[in-house]
Enzyme design. Sequence first.
Site, PDB file in Angstrom:
ATOM      1  N   ASP A  23      -5.270 -24.990  13.626  1.00 11.30           N
ATOM      2  CA  ASP A  23      -4.200 -24.065  13.984  1.00 11.30           C
ATOM      3  C   ASP A  23      -2.843 -24.722  13.729  1.00 11.30           C
ATOM      4  O   ASP A  23      -2.630 -25.889  14.085  1.00 11.30           O
ATOM      5  CB  ASP A  23      -4.308 -23.668  15.458  1.00 11.30           C
ATOM      6  CG  ASP A  23      -3.356 -22.542  15.809  1.00 11.30           C
ATOM      7  OD1 ASP A  23      -3.722 -21.375  15.585  1.00 11.30           O
ATOM      8  OD2 ASP A  23      -2.257 -22.822  16.310  1.00 11.30           O
TER       9      ASP A  23
ATOM     10  N   ASN B  54       8.144 -18.691  12.006  1.00 10.73           N
ATOM     11  CA  ASN B  54       8.406 -17.295  11.655  1.00 10.73           C
ATOM     12  C   ASN B  54       9.742 -16.813  12.220  1.00 10.73           C
ATOM     13  O   ASN B  54      10.512 -16.133  11.534  1.00 10.73           O
ATOM     14  CB  ASN B  54       7.279 -16.404  12.186  1.00 10.73           C
ATOM     15  CG  ASN B  54       6.074 -16.376  11.276  1.00 10.73           C
ATOM     16  OD1 ASN B  54       6.170 -16.666  10.088  1.00 10.73           O
ATOM     17  ND2 ASN B  54       4.924 -16.047  11.837  1.00 10.73           N
TER      18      ASN B  54
ATOM     19  N   ASP C 236       4.415 -17.267   5.539  1.00 14.32           N
ATOM     20  CA  ASP C 236       3.339 -17.085   4.547  1.00 14.32           C
ATOM     21  C   ASP C 236       3.282 -18.266   3.581  1.00 14.32           C
ATOM     22  O   ASP C 236       2.193 -18.742   3.233  1.00 14.32           O
ATOM     23  CB  ASP C 236       3.567 -15.793   3.759  1.00 14.32           C
ATOM     24  CG  ASP C 236       3.373 -14.542   4.605  1.00 14.32           C
ATOM     25  OD1 ASP C 236       2.842 -14.655   5.733  1.00 14.32           O
ATOM     26  OD2 ASP C 236       3.758 -13.458   4.139  1.00 14.32           O
TER      27      ASP C 236
ATOM     28  N   GLU D 129      -2.584 -17.758  12.008  1.00 13.95           N
ATOM     29  CA  GLU D 129      -2.377 -19.108  11.481  1.00 13.95           C
ATOM     30  C   GLU D 129      -3.554 -20.029  11.802  1.00 13.95           C
ATOM     31  O   GLU D 129      -3.433 -21.257  11.737  1.00 13.95           O
ATOM     32  CB  GLU D 129      -1.091 -19.704  12.062  1.00 13.95           C
ATOM     33  CG  GLU D 129      -1.120 -20.019  13.538  1.00 13.95           C
ATOM     34  CD  GLU D 129      -0.778 -18.848  14.439  1.00 13.95           C
ATOM     35  OE1 GLU D 129      -0.426 -19.087  15.603  1.00 13.95           O
ATOM     36  OE2 GLU D 129      -0.854 -17.683  13.981  1.00 13.95           O
TER      37      GLU D 129
END
Length: 297
Positions: free
Chosen positions: A174, A182, A191, A217
Amino acid sequence: MQDIAPTRFSHSLSGRVWNRVPDDRASCLVRLYPAAGIGEFVELNDNRLMIGRDPGSDLELADDSVSRNHAVLESIGGEFVLTDLGSTNGTYVNDLRIETRQLSPGDRLRFGNQIFKFLSADRIEAEYHETVYDIMTTDGMTQAYSKRYLMEVVQRELHRTQRTHRPLSVLMIDVDRFKDINDTFGHLTGDEVLIELCRRATAQLRRDEVLARYGGEEFALVMADTPLSEAHEAAERLRQAIADRPFRTEQGTIPVTVSIGIARTSGDQPLTAFEFLEKADRQLYAAKQGGRNRVVS
């Protein structure tokens, strides 16, 4: 796996998009990402295709990350050429930002958050069915395997382990503080981080190992015939490969780390794929609670 049929673009006004196998005389674009509308395609019968968020575009993409007049795809001398029209977030071919690029069969095109694959007319039938299979087994953005495929692989490996009692390990990976990435840099940069993470992880894999996007993620790595000690060493190598070099993005370089949890079985107790992955997820939670950027097994 069941076959998947392409569906119609919900926002296209051009009438170019179909819900059948593409015409074998026409090149086409097949949608790979996002999941809504995956497998849709647009035939490239005309000489010029305007792509953008504007309702008058030949290929309208109702996505705020796409500019109103984003790019144009033209047939020039029998070849298709893609040109960016000064879009805000750029036009990408195979994850490289371009101004103008002649396309080759199999190229991946990205406009904002929308990803397509270019299929050439001379091999359309074989390429299309191959692409449909890829859609069913891989994540369109990162090109890691899909969660659906992961669950099938884990269940198959668990059955094999219960027969042979050979060790099976799985890593749950993770990205640390991904929401901050973000929120600070935007989802397109997020991304980019996930794509680069998969590149670095793939470079660490043995041939028989399976890397899949579990969700958001979070990724899973299935390692057959791998005892816990070897899985832990592999996880440490992967953690270092992520942490040791900042990620280069359109917004600059960003330091990225991952937390990794590991579960292992030799088939002594029956487990479902979900139960096995949950064991690794609990170890991942312990890695997060322990300070992140670490491996817990």
